[in-house]
Design an enzyme around this catalytic site. Sequence first.
Site: not given
Ligand code: DCP
Ligand code: MG
Length: 356
Positions: A9, A107-108
């Site tokens: 992730d 991203d996962e």
């Molecule tokens: N995303 C979005 N709306 C949300 C959740 C996520 O648009 N409610 C998008 C933005 C994030 C991406 O999806 O960058 C990936 O989601 P993640 O939950 O993996 O969050 P992040 O990668 O940003 O942070 P983390 O470091 O916690 O994984």
């Molecule tokens: Mg993420």
Amino acid sequence: MLRQIIHLDMDAFYASIEQRDNPSWKGQPVIVVMGLDAPHRHGAVATASYEARRFGVHSAMSLARAKERCPEGVFLPVRLEYYRQVSRQILEIFSQYTPLIEPVSIDESYLDVTENPHNAEDIARIIKQEIKFKLDLTATAGVGSNKFLAKLASGMQKPDGLTVVKPEQVKDFLRELPVEKIIGVGPVTKKKLHTLGIFTVGQLATFDRIKLKERFGKLGLQFHEFANGIDLRPVLPDRTHVQISRETTLGGSYKGEIVPSLHQILIPMAEDIEGHLRKEGYAARTVTVKIRLDNQRQMTRSRTVIGKVKECRELLEIAKSLLDKVDLKGKRIHRIGLSVSNLAFMDDPYQPQLFN
Ligand code: DCP
Ligand code: MG
């Protein structure tokens, strides 16, 4: 055989990409917002850099609230197409280590590296290094013998973490976790479990299976398996984006009047595609016929079926009906192509051996 699964992730994905591209924002609270450039709409936070999270800003929060909590933040609009490109670059890195990649979001992904001779922890470390080196981004990885454990592991140390759950550690790893960590346990089920005196995964693991089944049906048995670290779900590579296509050049010698002979030309292509699908264990949902005319004009006709197409005969039938819809009279045909896309497993998706 014990499987080796990695869950990866990316850290603060959208925000990290923006910080990478604009080094002056490194170390700053960066907040990427959906609807930032549409002032009439209410913006919502897509993600926040870890610096911004310290102010209490997080995904799905309203823009107004985020501005309250972090007035000094760098607020940026979402650039989804660009993030998708980066996502594809990440998948490309993964594909050097295994063909069994299941992306679950932008991203996962899950990777099944059982067949890779190196151990999963080393592979995860190398992948993280490669993502850092090639893309200047950080990822967090979890390693375990199934998807459930790998995902839990990757949630343990973020950002830039690597957590391995070895088979002999599974019990200790799960024991004290709150019961809502089990897949499928939402707020309602959590309450019900609490009334049964089940608060931790360890308590769920030792709870009477029969009682769980009485209370929650089949799901209850599933909960019990997860709680005991058992998860048989295979890593299913996403092939919906893949296209299998065959084309042939006719050199303009074919006139559209001779549609029946076009049907003939499609036969070997359909046979080829059928063979390819069978070998990989896939069926298609979409069939496309493409015709390029002498004057470089291209015509494309597609049909998506409700079931699945896997046999030459079915492919040809659809292709013919698509061709019949195109008016080719008096036109010179330069190239013709047949393709299938929107691929799905031919049979039961729970048949990972199709790949081996
Ligand atoms: N995303 C979005 N709306 C949300 C959740 C996520 O648009 N409610 C998008 C933005 C994030 C991406 O999806 O960058 C990936 O989601 P993640 O939950 O993996 O969050 P992040 O990668 O940003 O942070 P983390 O470091 O916690 O994984
Ligand atoms: Mg993420």
